[in-house]
Scaffold this active site. Structure first.
Site, PDB file in Angstrom:
ATOM      1  N   GLY A 171      90.736   5.691  49.003  1.00 31.31           N
ATOM      2  CA  GLY A 171      90.486   7.069  48.593  1.00 31.31           C
ATOM      3  C   GLY A 171      91.756   7.581  47.932  1.00 31.31           C
ATOM      4  O   GLY A 171      92.810   7.612  48.566  1.00 31.31           O
TER       5      GLY A 171
ATOM      6  N   ASP B  14      90.308   3.302  44.903  1.00 29.93           N
ATOM      7  CA  ASP B  14      89.236   4.290  44.785  1.00 29.93           C
ATOM      8  C   ASP B  14      88.115   3.690  43.935  1.00 29.93           C
ATOM      9  O   ASP B  14      88.375   2.859  43.059  1.00 29.93           O
ATOM     10  CB  ASP B  14      89.767   5.584  44.123  1.00 29.93           C
ATOM     11  CG  ASP B  14      88.913   6.800  44.437  1.00 29.93           C
ATOM     12  OD1 ASP B  14      89.407   7.730  45.088  1.00 29.93           O
ATOM     13  OD2 ASP B  14      87.719   6.801  44.044  1.00 29.93           O
TER      14      ASP B  14
ATOM     15  N   ARG C 202      84.402  19.115  52.208  1.00 27.62           N
ATOM     16  CA  ARG C 202      83.487  20.262  52.362  1.00 27.62           C
ATOM     17  C   ARG C 202      83.571  21.200  51.153  1.00 27.62           C
ATOM     18  O   ARG C 202      84.589  21.289  50.493  1.00 27.62           O
ATOM     19  CB  ARG C 202      83.888  21.066  53.598  1.00 27.62           C
ATOM     20  CG  ARG C 202      83.522  20.425  54.894  1.00 27.62           C
ATOM     21  CD  ARG C 202      83.724  21.422  56.003  1.00 27.62           C
ATOM     22  NE  ARG C 202      85.088  21.489  56.493  1.00 27.62           N
ATOM     23  CZ  ARG C 202      85.521  22.435  57.323  1.00 27.62           C
ATOM     24  NH1 ARG C 202      84.720  23.414  57.677  1.00 27.62           N
ATOM     25  NH2 ARG C 202      86.767  22.433  57.774  1.00 27.62           N
TER      26      ARG C 202
ATOM     27  N   ARG D 183      82.007  20.622  58.845  1.00 26.30           N
ATOM     28  CA  ARG D 183      82.420  19.212  58.769  1.00 26.30           C
ATOM     29  C   ARG D 183      81.205  18.316  59.050  1.00 26.30           C
ATOM     30  O   ARG D 183      81.037  17.262  58.452  1.00 26.30           O
ATOM     31  CB  ARG D 183      83.527  18.934  59.782  1.00 26.30           C
ATOM     32  CG  ARG D 183      84.829  19.708  59.524  1.00 26.30           C
ATOM     33  CD  ARG D 183      85.853  19.448  60.628  1.00 26.30           C
ATOM     34  NE  ARG D 183      87.125  20.148  60.433  1.00 26.30           N
ATOM     35  CZ  ARG D 183      87.410  21.330  60.955  1.00 26.30           C
ATOM     36  NH1 ARG D 183      86.476  21.975  61.672  1.00 26.30           N
ATOM     37  NH2 ARG D 183      88.583  21.902  60.757  1.00 26.30           N
TER      38      ARG D 183
ATOM     39  N   ASN E 282      79.008  10.605  54.210  1.00 27.58           N
ATOM     40  CA  ASN E 282      80.260   9.890  54.497  1.00 27.58           C
ATOM     41  C   ASN E 282      80.064   8.687  55.417  1.00 27.58           C
ATOM     42  O   ASN E 282      80.874   7.761  55.407  1.00 27.58           O
ATOM     43  CB  ASN E 282      81.308  10.862  55.044  1.00 27.58           C
ATOM     44  CG  ASN E 282      81.885  11.737  53.919  1.00 27.58           C
ATOM     45  OD1 ASN E 282      81.707  11.445  52.733  1.00 27.58           O
ATOM     46  ND2 ASN E 282      82.549  12.818  54.283  1.00 27.58           N
TER      47      ASN E 282
ATOM     48  N   ILE F 228      90.667   9.381  58.123  1.00 24.82           N
ATOM     49  CA  ILE F 228      90.867  10.827  57.926  1.00 24.82           C
ATOM     50  C   ILE F 228      89.561  11.514  57.527  1.00 24.82           C
ATOM     51  O   ILE F 228      89.330  12.665  57.816  1.00 24.82           O
ATOM     52  CB  ILE F 228      91.977  11.088  56.881  1.00 24.82           C
ATOM     53  CG1 ILE F 228      93.332  10.572  57.432  1.00 24.82           C
ATOM     54  CG2 ILE F 228      92.051  12.544  56.475  1.00 24.82           C
ATOM     55  CD1 ILE F 228      94.540  10.885  56.562  1.00 24.82           C
TER      56      ILE F 228
ATOM     57  N   HIS G 289      87.379  17.239  66.502  1.00 21.19           N
ATOM     58  CA  HIS G 289      87.948  17.933  65.336  1.00 21.19           C
ATOM     59  C   HIS G 289      86.871  18.849  64.760  1.00 21.19           C
ATOM     60  O   HIS G 289      86.222  18.542  63.768  1.00 21.19           O
ATOM     61  CB  HIS G 289      88.409  16.929  64.285  1.00 21.19           C
ATOM     62  CG  HIS G 289      88.998  17.570  63.070  1.00 21.19           C
ATOM     63  ND1 HIS G 289      90.005  18.510  63.127  1.00 21.19           N
ATOM     64  CD2 HIS G 289      88.711  17.401  61.750  1.00 21.19           C
ATOM     65  CE1 HIS G 289      90.308  18.893  61.906  1.00 21.19           C
ATOM     66  NE2 HIS G 289      89.536  18.242  61.043  1.00 21.19           N
TER      67      HIS G 289
HETATM   68  O1  TXD Z   1      91.847  16.525  59.655  1.00 26.20           O
HETATM   69  C1  TXD Z   1      91.046  15.837  58.991  1.00 26.20           C
HETATM   70  N1  TXD Z   1      90.700  14.600  59.377  1.00 26.20           N
HETATM   71  C2  TXD Z   1      90.448  16.432  57.709  1.00 26.20           C
HETATM   72  C3  TXD Z   1      89.789  15.368  56.848  1.00 26.20           C
HETATM   73  C4  TXD Z   1      91.391  17.264  56.960  1.00 26.20           C
HETATM   74  C5  TXD Z   1      91.102  17.574  55.650  1.00 26.20           C
HETATM   75  C6  TXD Z   1      90.093  16.831  54.835  1.00 26.20           C
HETATM   76  N2  TXD Z   1      89.284  15.930  55.589  1.00 26.20           N
HETATM   77  C7  TXD Z   1      88.358  15.019  54.917  1.00 26.20           C
HETATM   78  O2  TXD Z   1      89.053  13.985  54.213  1.00 26.20           O
HETATM   79  C8  TXD Z   1      87.485  15.656  53.860  1.00 26.20           C
HETATM   80  O3  TXD Z   1      86.447  16.425  54.461  1.00 26.20           O
HETATM   81  C9  TXD Z   1      86.971  14.418  53.158  1.00 26.20           C
HETATM   82  O4  TXD Z   1      85.918  13.864  53.909  1.00 26.20           O
HETATM   83  C10 TXD Z   1      88.178  13.463  53.207  1.00 26.20           C
HETATM   84  C11 TXD Z   1      88.925  13.371  51.913  1.00 26.20           C
HETATM   85  O5  TXD Z   1      89.317  14.651  51.500  1.00 26.20           O
HETATM   86  P1  TXD Z   1      89.952  14.814  50.004  1.00 26.20           P
HETATM   87  O6  TXD Z   1      90.303  16.258  49.851  1.00 26.20           O
HETATM   88  O7  TXD Z   1      90.976  13.767  49.760  1.00 26.20           O
HETATM   89  O8  TXD Z   1      88.657  14.498  49.106  1.00 26.20           O
HETATM   90  P2  TXD Z   1      88.639  14.083  47.551  1.00 26.20           P
HETATM   91  O9  TXD Z   1      89.789  14.696  46.832  1.00 26.20           O
HETATM   92  O10 TXD Z   1      87.236  14.321  47.088  1.00 26.20           O
HETATM   93  O11 TXD Z   1      88.909  12.508  47.612  1.00 26.20           O
HETATM   94  C12 TXD Z   1      87.960  11.625  48.136  1.00 26.20           C
HETATM   95  C13 TXD Z   1      88.031  10.355  47.284  1.00 26.20           C
HETATM   96  C14 TXD Z   1      87.557  10.576  45.845  1.00 26.20           C
HETATM   97  O12 TXD Z   1      88.620  10.235  44.942  1.00 26.20           O
HETATM   98  C15 TXD Z   1      86.366   9.651  45.689  1.00 26.20           C
HETATM   99  O13 TXD Z   1      86.273   9.020  44.416  1.00 26.20           O
HETATM  100  C16 TXD Z   1      86.675   8.612  46.763  1.00 26.20           C
HETATM  101  O14 TXD Z   1      87.169   9.379  47.854  1.00 26.20           O
HETATM  102  N3  TXD Z   1      85.512   7.852  47.178  1.00 26.20           N
HETATM  103  C17 TXD Z   1      85.582   6.556  47.519  1.00 26.20           C
HETATM  104  N4  TXD Z   1      86.644   5.724  47.564  1.00 26.20           N
HETATM  105  C18 TXD Z   1      86.369   4.458  47.963  1.00 26.20           C
HETATM  106  N5  TXD Z   1      85.124   4.001  48.296  1.00 26.20           N
HETATM  107  C19 TXD Z   1      84.064   4.834  48.239  1.00 26.20           C
HETATM  108  N6  TXD Z   1      82.816   4.378  48.554  1.00 26.20           N
HETATM  109  C20 TXD Z   1      84.265   6.176  47.834  1.00 26.20           C
HETATM  110  N7  TXD Z   1      83.446   7.252  47.676  1.00 26.20           N
HETATM  111  C21 TXD Z   1      84.234   8.264  47.280  1.00 26.20           C
END
Ligand code: TXD
Length: 313
Positions: free
Chosen positions: A9, A33, A82, A88, A95, A118, A175
């Site tokens: 990611g 990614d 979100r 969440r 996810n 995460i 969480h």
């Molecule tokens: O405390 C915690 N654990 C939380 C977690 C705190 C804040 C955010 N939280 C969660 O982390 C949020 O709800 C998301 O589920 C994840 C990632 O958050 P982020 O803000 O980094 O999301 P983005 O910017 O959309 O990035 C997600 C990336 C994006 O570039 C997609 O192209 C990629 O995930 N993606 C993938 N990568 C690899 N393989 C697959 N299948 C895939 N699908 C999407």
């Protein structure tokens, strides 16, 4: 021997993780990614920053799981964040599908790594990753408690006008909205919190901590928090890589601890070279135990929902 951290990611948190790991010179970085160009662009940009600050760190961007081979640490943020108004838990179905793909890629290419999940809904996603990948439970943990605790400590520091470094606290449990700030455990410069703050003010801060993510989402409109989540994930990776054996609030696999079986939830965990080395069982007041058990129940209920989506969980 240079360490290797692969980030599955390369979005908001993934890119920030890559930059923090580089500035701390913790390890070489693989940014993975499905959006390959995002990974490549961010890796190249951060790599060029090393000329400014002089770090000896290599970064690559990729969409090929073979590039994550023999990673010391894997940090997973792949997934959907979100939007305003979403919980969440609303991210569960989409996810879960993503984490199943990621688990297959990690199992095949880097099964000996220490994996930090995460992606939300965190407690279920980390559980699903461990079940799908079959990696040992001590090598799979979730990042949430460090972030929730950091929010709680920040709000207390603002209210009490004390530096965050003088505040010791823990936020445990799931969480989500039932997370439990451990009030009796919280000390301000060694003094009990309850002697330092009015109940009404403390209740407001607890409520704000539980909604900490939603507050930021409201401001950002697109995306969710990423600086503090990334800083929290790097603290866990650093404790593993340097064998610091820090006791950190993380989502860890419970096998009887705190009276809970076969579930991931936020508890104090010693993180060292063997991963989640020991779960620390702190004394809970009767109110804290009641709130912790309620939080565990909400995680168990969401796990049931996940099993309705995929019977293999
Ligand atoms: O405390 C915690 N654990 C939380 C977690 C705190 C804040 C955010 N939280 C969660 O982390 C949020 O709800 C998301 O589920 C994840 C990632 O958050 P982020 O803000 O980094 O999301 P983005 O910017 O959309 O990035 C997600 C990336 C994006 O570039 C997609 O192209 C990629 O995930 N993606 C993938 N990568 C690899 N393989 C697959 N299948 C895939 N699908 C999407």
């Amino acid at each position: 021997m240079k360490k290797k951290i692969s980030l599955i990611g390369a979005g908001q948190i993934g890119g920030t993780l890559a930059h923090l790991i580089t500035t701390k010179q913790l390890a070489d970085v693989v940014l993975f990614d499905v959006a390959e160009n995002i990974a490549k662009g961010k890796a190249l940009d951060i790599a060029q920053s090393t000329s400014v600050d002089g770090q000896n760190i290599n970064l690559i961007g990729t969409n090929n799981y073979e590039d994550i081979k023999n990673s010391d640490v894997i940090i997973i943020t792949a997934g959907v964040p979100r939007k305003p108004g979403m919980t969440r838990d609303d991210l569960l179905e989409i996810n879960l599908k993503i984490i199943k793909q990621v688990a297959e890629g990690v199992k095949k290419n880097s099964p000996k790594s220490f994996v930090i999940c995460i992606t939300n809904p965190l407690d279920i996603i980390v559980m699903a990753f461990q079940k799908y990948s079959g990696l040992p439970t001590n090598k799979v943990v979730g990042m949430a408690g460090i972030l929730d605790t950091s929010r709680f400590k920040y709000f207390l520091s603002q209210e009490l006008k004390v530096p965050v470094k003088d505040i010791d606290s823990l936020v445990l449990g799931g969480h989500g909205d039932t997370m439990v700030p451990m009030i009796n455990y919280t000390k301000i410069d060694g003094k009990p919190l309850t002697q330092m703050i009015q109940k009404e003010k403390l209740d407001l801060i607890i409520g704000r901590t539980r909604k900490g993510g939603a507050e930021i989402i409201k401001f950002l409109e697109k995306g969710s928090a990423f600086y503090a989540p990334a800083a929290s994930g790097v603290e866990m990776a650093e404790s593993y890589i340097k064998d610091l054996k820090k006791t950190l609030p993380c989502a860890a696999y419970l096998n009887g601890e705190y009276g809970v079986n076969n579930l991931y939830a936020g508890v104090p965990v010693v993180i060292g070279k063997n991963g989640a080395e020991k779960i620390i069982e702190i004394d809970l007041s009767s109110k804290e135990k009641e709130q912790f058990n309620l939080s565990i129940k909400t995680v168990q209920d969401l796990y049931k929902a996940a099993k309705n989506i995929d019977k293999n969980l």
